[in-house]
Design an enzyme around this catalytic site. Structure first.
Site, PDB file in Angstrom:
ATOM      1  N   SER A 128      -7.203   3.973  15.520  1.00 49.88           N
ATOM      2  CA  SER A 128      -7.053   3.073  16.655  1.00 49.88           C
ATOM      3  C   SER A 128      -7.519   3.807  17.972  1.00 49.88           C
ATOM      4  CB  SER A 128      -5.539   2.706  16.742  1.00 49.88           C
ATOM      5  OG  SER A 128      -5.218   2.201  18.038  1.00 49.88           O
ATOM      6  N   TYR A 179       3.329   5.488  15.320  1.00 50.85           N
ATOM      7  CA  TYR A 179       2.016   4.953  15.019  1.00 50.85           C
ATOM      8  C   TYR A 179       0.708   5.876  15.532  1.00 50.85           C
ATOM      9  CZ  TYR A 179      -1.394   0.988  15.461  1.00 50.85           C
ATOM     10  OH  TYR A 179      -2.415   0.072  15.351  1.00 50.85           O
ATOM     11  N   VAL A 193       0.925  -1.294  -0.149  1.00 49.69           N
ATOM     12  CA  VAL A 193      -0.069   0.030   0.028  1.00 49.69           C
ATOM     13  C   VAL A 193       0.792   1.400  -0.099  1.00 49.69           C
ATOM     14  CG1 VAL A 193      -2.120  -1.036   1.044  1.00 49.69           C
ATOM     15  CG2 VAL A 193      -0.213   0.143   2.406  1.00 49.69           C
ATOM     16  N   ASN A 239      -7.217  -1.232   5.905  1.00 47.57           N
ATOM     17  CA  ASN A 239      -6.836  -1.655   7.134  1.00 47.57           C
ATOM     18  C   ASN A 239      -5.320  -2.209   7.298  1.00 47.57           C
ATOM     19  OD1 ASN A 239      -7.757  -3.908   9.437  1.00 47.57           O
ATOM     20  ND2 ASN A 239      -6.542  -5.006   7.918  1.00 47.57           N
ATOM     21  N   LYS A 278      -2.297   7.280  13.112  1.00 48.87           N
ATOM     22  CA  LYS A 278      -3.872   7.142  13.404  1.00 48.87           C
ATOM     23  C   LYS A 278      -4.393   8.071  13.782  1.00 48.87           C
ATOM     24  CE  LYS A 278      -3.471   2.532  13.014  1.00 48.87           C
ATOM     25  NZ  LYS A 278      -3.754   1.841  11.610  1.00 48.87           N
TER      26      LYS A 278
HETATM   27  P1  NAI Z   1      -1.678  -7.688  11.595  1.00 53.86           P
HETATM   28  O1  NAI Z   1      -0.325  -7.289  11.687  1.00 53.86           O
HETATM   29  O2  NAI Z   1      -2.376  -9.141  12.196  1.00 53.86           O
HETATM   30  O3  NAI Z   1      -2.144  -7.652  10.000  1.00 53.86           O
HETATM   31  C1  NAI Z   1      -1.836  -6.581   9.167  1.00 53.86           C
HETATM   32  C2  NAI Z   1      -1.790  -7.157   7.768  1.00 53.86           C
HETATM   33  O4  NAI Z   1      -1.386  -5.979   6.987  1.00 53.86           O
HETATM   34  C3  NAI Z   1      -0.589  -8.095   7.639  1.00 53.86           C
HETATM   35  O5  NAI Z   1      -1.494  -9.167   6.525  1.00 53.86           O
HETATM   36  C4  NAI Z   1       0.332  -7.663   6.727  1.00 53.86           C
HETATM   37  O6  NAI Z   1       1.110  -8.246   5.910  1.00 53.86           O
HETATM   38  C5  NAI Z   1      -0.501  -6.562   6.115  1.00 53.86           C
HETATM   39  N1  NAI Z   1       0.692  -5.520   5.510  1.00 53.86           N
HETATM   40  C6  NAI Z   1       1.571  -4.667   6.316  1.00 53.86           C
HETATM   41  N2  NAI Z   1       2.244  -3.902   5.673  1.00 53.86           N
HETATM   42  C7  NAI Z   1       1.563  -3.653   4.321  1.00 53.86           C
HETATM   43  C8  NAI Z   1       1.788  -3.173   3.272  1.00 53.86           C
HETATM   44  N3  NAI Z   1       2.701  -2.094   3.307  1.00 53.86           N
HETATM   45  N4  NAI Z   1       1.090  -3.414   2.391  1.00 53.86           N
HETATM   46  C9  NAI Z   1      -0.021  -4.226   2.223  1.00 53.86           C
HETATM   47  N5  NAI Z   1      -0.149  -5.002   3.409  1.00 53.86           N
HETATM   48  C10 NAI Z   1       0.489  -4.888   4.420  1.00 53.86           C
HETATM   49  O7  NAI Z   1      -2.629  -6.569  12.197  1.00 53.86           O
HETATM   50  P2  NAI Z   1      -4.008  -6.131  12.894  1.00 53.86           P
HETATM   51  O8  NAI Z   1      -3.854  -6.382  14.142  1.00 53.86           O
HETATM   52  O9  NAI Z   1      -4.935  -7.171  11.996  1.00 53.86           O
HETATM   53  O10 NAI Z   1      -4.466  -4.755  12.285  1.00 53.86           O
HETATM   54  C11 NAI Z   1      -5.102  -4.320  11.355  1.00 53.86           C
HETATM   55  C12 NAI Z   1      -5.304  -2.930  11.529  1.00 53.86           C
HETATM   56  O11 NAI Z   1      -5.880  -2.590  12.651  1.00 53.86           O
HETATM   57  C13 NAI Z   1      -4.204  -2.191  11.317  1.00 53.86           C
HETATM   58  O12 NAI Z   1      -4.311  -0.827  10.842  1.00 53.86           O
HETATM   59  C14 NAI Z   1      -4.087  -1.929  12.881  1.00 53.86           C
HETATM   60  O13 NAI Z   1      -3.098  -0.772  13.225  1.00 53.86           O
HETATM   61  C15 NAI Z   1      -5.296  -1.657  13.436  1.00 53.86           C
HETATM   62  N6  NAI Z   1      -5.444  -1.948  14.750  1.00 53.86           N
HETATM   63  C16 NAI Z   1      -5.264  -2.968  15.321  1.00 53.86           C
HETATM   64  C17 NAI Z   1      -5.411  -2.913  16.763  1.00 53.86           C
HETATM   65  C18 NAI Z   1      -5.005  -4.472  17.499  1.00 53.86           C
HETATM   66  O14 NAI Z   1      -5.136  -4.517  18.747  1.00 53.86           O
HETATM   67  N7  NAI Z   1      -4.645  -5.435  16.809  1.00 53.86           N
HETATM   68  C19 NAI Z   1      -5.825  -2.099  17.508  1.00 53.86           C
HETATM   69  C20 NAI Z   1      -6.220  -0.948  16.843  1.00 53.86           C
HETATM   70  C21 NAI Z   1      -5.888  -0.762  15.467  1.00 53.86           C
END
Ligand code: NAI
Length: 263
Positions: free
Chosen positions: A158, A171, A71, A97, A175
């Protein structure tokens, strides 16, 4: 690389692009959107997990595609958006996401000595994906939504984008910035039938959070009135709600999905 299956695909089917769909919240979201009848287009860097996602959605008799897209690479995002239009002729939903963490304190001092600080590379990496990636994907997709006078854009902010968090200058900047962009785009795109919203998840049980020490997790639960941390499905449901055609009068808002977390 591109993987696709043709189950239940037709020109009438709504198309949802979900970034970061190969793991965690994005994976649960891809499954929820497929179950709800969307053709899911997953953009992620993780190719093996992306292919697995397409297979598991196909096994359930639903339709999905995966494309390896960074992205933060504007040219790759532009090409991927054009490919979706060439194949489906429409993009109804964009869920921004994808996100990464590169935590570190602004400055870290021990015994009066500076022992570390957040590097500019850490700052830039998180801004590139979590902030500029959202801008890049939205800029590539929005014209196609405007052309059809319909769209739903949902951005991952977030709870820490609202309240701040220790060790997360980069971060939190991203956000909080996502919330700002959401408000701008809600103003700019509303007249074209495109709504733009953000969600602010609390702590969600993805691999990232599961690795935290037990006492840290217990502390988080203590601050959460519903008494648990969230599941990826809790966030998937919120994305699905904001993506619904019936949610067309909701725009420019931030939906907290955090169990009522108080900080
Ligand atoms: P995760 O690390 O489990 O999944 C993130 C996905 O994004 C991975 O599949 C990764 O390969 C992909 N990714 C990373 N960099 C990328 C790039 N440059 N281009 C395309 N894909 C890319 O993370 P999670 O926990 O599922 O988080 C999803 C979203 O929710 C994120 O934006 C995170 O900041 C946000 N979030 C998560 C929280 C949590 O507690 N897990 C809390 C608040 C927000």
């Amino acid at each position: 690389r591109h993987e696709s299956n043709n189950n239940t695909m037709s020109n009438e089917q709504r198309v949802a692009i979900i970034t970061g769909a190969a793991n965690g919240i994005g994976l649960a979201t891809a499954q929820a959107f497929a179950d709800a009848g969307y053709h899911v287009v997953a953009w992620d860097l993780a190719e093996a997990a992306g292919a697995e996602l397409v297979r598991s959605i196909a096994d359930a008799g639903k339709a999905a595609s995966f494309a390896s897209v960074d992205v933060s690479d504007a040219a790759a995002v532009e090409r991927a958006a054009e490919a979706v239009i060439a194949e489906h002729g429409r993009i109804d939903v964009l869920v921004n996401n994808a996100g990464i963490l590169r935590d570190g304190q602004l400055v870290k001092v021990k015994g009066g000595e500076l022992v570390g600080k957040m590097g500019a590379d850490q700052f830039d990496a998180v801004i590139a994906v979590n902030l500029k990636g959202v801008f890049t994907c939205t800029q590539a997709v929005a014209p196609h939504m405007i052309a059809r006078k319909y769209g739903r854009i949902i951005n991952a902010s977030s709870v820490v984008g609202l309240y701040g968090n220790f060790g997360q200058t980069n971060y939190v900047a991203a956000k909080a910035g996502v919330i700002g962009m959401t408000k701008v785009w809600a103003r700019e795109l509303g007249r074209y039938g495109v709504t733009v919203n953000a969600i602010a998840p609390g702590f969600i049980a993805t691999d990232m959070v599961k690795q935290m020490p037990a006492h840290v997790l217990e502390g988080m639960v203590a601050h959460t009135p519903v008494g648990r941390i969230g599941d990826p499905e809790d966030i998937a449901r919120a994305y699905l709600f904001l993506a619904d055609p019936g949610s067309g009068f909701i725009s420019g808002t931030v939906l907290s999905v955090d169990g009522g977390m108080v900080v």
